[in-house]
Design an enzyme around this catalytic site. Structure first.
Site, PDB file in Angstrom:
ATOM      1  CB  CYS A  30      32.270  49.894  10.688  1.00  0.00           C
ATOM      2  SG  CYS A  30      33.740  48.921  10.281  1.00  0.00           S
TER       3      CYS A  30
ATOM      4  CG  HIS B 190      35.108  51.381  13.581  1.00  0.00           C
ATOM      5  ND1 HIS B 190      33.987  50.594  13.486  1.00  0.00           N
ATOM      6  CD2 HIS B 190      34.660  52.637  13.841  1.00  0.00           C
ATOM      7  CE1 HIS B 190      32.910  51.340  13.698  1.00  0.00           C
ATOM      8  NE2 HIS B 190      33.292  52.588  13.910  1.00  0.00           N
TER       9      HIS B 190
ATOM     10  CG  ASP C 203      30.471  54.764  14.372  1.00  0.00           C
ATOM     11  OD1 ASP C 203      29.589  55.437  14.942  1.00  0.00           O
ATOM     12  OD2 ASP C 203      31.326  54.108  14.999  1.00  0.00           O
TER      13      ASP C 203
END
Length: 140
Positions: free
Chosen positions: A47, A99, A111
């Site tokens: 990420c 994240h 993402d």
């Protein structure tokens, strides 16, 4: 003091150096890329490796490597002030970020996660939003 301005040396407000279009184009180019923990591109990403890569490749903006570091070292913005290109953080708290994704408008983000690089809703049931930041002011 007199300052002469040369009209032929104008700086465009839509210069690729700070353009959201440039950032979005780079991010979209990698849709479908595989997720690999610790990967920073150009064909596999985790990420934060993805967000770091997109900003560096598109507008030469260097941001920290991990999601927690990106949150800690970029300008925070409120949910009501989020703009396209801002980063969205997820986790247990602002001190436990796991994240990050890039906001693209209409409640969506790009993402890199277990399904690879995808477009998805920011407020999906499996994510807990803990904050937002603006790594750079972009033109739209």
């Amino acid at each position: 003091m007199l300052i002469a301005i040369n009209p032929s040396s104008k700086v465009s407000a839509n210069s690729n150096s700070t353009s959201y279009d440039s950032v979005l184009k780079t991010a979209k180019k990698h849709l479908g890329a595989r997720y690999v923990w610790g990967a920073t591109g150009p064909t596999r990403f985790d990420c934060s490796g993805f967000t770091k890569y997109v900003y560096k490749k598109s507008i030469k903006k260097s941001i920290p490597r991990t999601a927690q570091q990106q949150y800690n070292h970029t300008k925070k913005v409120s949910k009501s002030n989020i703009k396209k290109g801002d980063l969205v953080y997820f986790g247990g708290s602002k001190h436990s970020i796991s994240h990050v994704g890039m906001y693209i408008g209409n409640g969506k983000m790009i993402d890199s996660q277990n399904r690879g690089v995808v477009v998805e809703k920011v407020y999906a049931p499996w994510w807990h939003v803990v904050g937002f930041s603006r790594p750079v002011n972009l033109t739209y």
